[in-house]
Scaffold this motif. Sequence first.
Motif, PDB file in Angstrom:
ATOM      1  N   ASP A  14       2.873  -7.433  -0.102  1.00 26.96           N
ATOM      2  CA  ASP A  14       3.124  -7.327  -1.001  1.00 26.96           C
ATOM      3  C   ASP A  14       5.050  -7.659  -0.739  1.00 26.96           C
ATOM      4  O   ASP A  14       5.491  -7.312  -2.651  1.00 26.96           O
ATOM      5  N   GLU A 200       1.817   4.616  -3.842  1.00 24.77           N
ATOM      6  CA  GLU A 200       0.383   5.343  -4.209  1.00 24.77           C
ATOM      7  C   GLU A 200      -0.404   4.972  -5.513  1.00 24.77           C
ATOM      8  O   GLU A 200      -1.834   4.913  -5.473  1.00 24.77           O
ATOM      9  N   THR A 201      -0.073   5.411  -6.422  1.00 21.86           N
ATOM     10  CA  THR A 201      -0.299   5.437  -7.800  1.00 21.86           C
ATOM     11  C   THR A 201      -0.309   3.876  -8.341  1.00 21.86           C
ATOM     12  O   THR A 201      -0.441   3.459  -9.682  1.00 21.86           O
ATOM     13  N   GLU A 203      -1.608   1.205  -8.385  1.00 21.78           N
ATOM     14  CA  GLU A 203      -2.306   0.273  -8.047  1.00 21.78           C
ATOM     15  C   GLU A 203      -3.249  -1.091  -8.732  1.00 21.78           C
ATOM     16  O   GLU A 203      -3.567  -1.088 -10.085  1.00 21.78           O
ATOM     17  N   ARG A 205      -5.386  -3.850  -9.553  1.00 21.21           N
ATOM     18  CA  ARG A 205      -6.617  -4.362  -9.348  1.00 21.21           C
ATOM     19  C   ARG A 205      -6.918  -5.794 -10.589  1.00 21.21           C
ATOM     20  O   ARG A 205      -6.180  -6.416 -10.818  1.00 21.21           O
ATOM     21  N   HIS A 255      -8.363  -1.655   1.220  1.00 21.59           N
ATOM     22  CA  HIS A 255      -8.142  -0.665   1.182  1.00 21.59           C
ATOM     23  C   HIS A 255      -9.243  -0.407   0.518  1.00 21.59           C
ATOM     24  O   HIS A 255     -10.027   1.025   1.017  1.00 21.59           O
ATOM     25  N   LEU A 260     -10.543   3.186  -0.363  1.00 22.16           N
ATOM     26  CA  LEU A 260      -9.485   3.972  -1.831  1.00 22.16           C
ATOM     27  C   LEU A 260     -10.079   2.960  -2.451  1.00 22.16           C
ATOM     28  O   LEU A 260      -9.018   3.259  -3.583  1.00 22.16           O
ATOM     29  N   LEU A 263      -9.047  -2.014  -4.031  1.00 22.41           N
ATOM     30  CA  LEU A 263      -7.313  -2.307  -4.942  1.00 22.41           C
ATOM     31  C   LEU A 263      -6.061  -2.603  -4.239  1.00 22.41           C
ATOM     32  O   LEU A 263      -6.881  -2.537  -3.150  1.00 22.41           O
ATOM     33  N   HIS A 265      -2.054  -1.989  -2.764  1.00 22.19           N
ATOM     34  CA  HIS A 265      -1.179  -0.380  -3.492  1.00 22.19           C
ATOM     35  C   HIS A 265      -0.115  -0.954  -3.822  1.00 22.19           C
ATOM     36  O   HIS A 265       0.359  -1.750  -2.573  1.00 22.19           O
ATOM     37  N   HIS A 267       3.899  -0.972  -3.211  1.00 25.20           N
ATOM     38  CA  HIS A 267       4.022  -0.653  -3.017  1.00 25.20           C
ATOM     39  C   HIS A 267       5.814  -0.777  -3.392  1.00 25.20           C
ATOM     40  O   HIS A 267       6.379  -0.948  -4.078  1.00 25.20           O
TER      41      HIS A 267
END
Length: 346
Positions: A14, A200-201, A203, A205, A255, A260, A263, A265, A267
């Motif tokens: 990320d 963590e929201t 996401e 995909r 993930h 989880l 997906l 995260h 960050h």
Amino acid sequence: MPQKIILDVDTGIDDSLAMLYLLASPEAELLGIAATAGNVPAAQVAANTLAVLDLGRAPEIEVALGAAEPLAVPLRTTEDTHGLQGLGYAVLPLSPRALSARSAAQLWVELARAHPGEAIGLCTGPLTNLALALRIEPELPRLLRRLVIMGGAFNHPGNTTPTNEWNVHVDPEAAKEVFDAFSAAPPDRRPVVCALDVTETIEMRTEHLEQLARAAGSTPHEPIGPADLLEWRSAATNPIVRYLTDAVRFYFDFHHQYELGYLAHMHDPFAAAVALDPALATTRPATVDVELTGTLTRATTVADWAGMWGREPNADIVIGADPALFFERLVTRVGALARRLYPEQP
């Protein structure tokens, strides 16, 4: 006017996408990049950072090697999350770019002094280099225009222990030194903290990757999913799309392995977006400290929201965001960068 950025990364998956987001953003001017040990050792972080700059066909940007170890504890890395080299399933060629002759801490100090009140610090890894820089120049909280930190967990479970987040976990002493030092920052220069509560929201995909590939004009269409073999690699015609598909697919697999969802995260790209546009985030002031001695809670970030400690706030914690707006910007910007740098050949 371009916003001057001092970037401090521990380049994993990320972080690399955060770098591409900054390179794709016309309002960002990268003054220099500090390589911090974290996701992988510092030397590998530096190599990854230079390689991503090559991928993004960036101009010459100074990259400085940071400390090999945290301030007080042995280094812990996370190849299980980011892959053996830190870039998931992707492999980038070694860059011919040279590392800076100065250290990461010196980079922080000298760039901040050269651009007083102008530079935005953006930290997406452990805070070791910034803590060392503060030991050299305690005025950094006043020299920087703003500091944005990806790290911590407040009203949210940790992702490394039940109570703490990875970046702070790697070097909690450094995190404490930074938050303590920025207690001296004026209210309009308090650090903006992007903690797990919100990141963590964010996401990513599979549809976001597909949208990005379309925006880049890349072919062929490559839907991915949890049933893909580990050996599968992207054949995308666009090198940035090919890299992101292989890198982010590893993150998806990680993930998914921990139930989880399929997906990832995002960050660090979110923190980069907030650094350029604070309006993307809703914040709330608090006094932040870091637990260093708890048997079960060492490296936990603690926020005093109500002033119980009798200390002024030293951080603005992100408490809300619009993930859809963020991904719209990410797809649009990085897709356009990929199309511009690597146009399809007839």
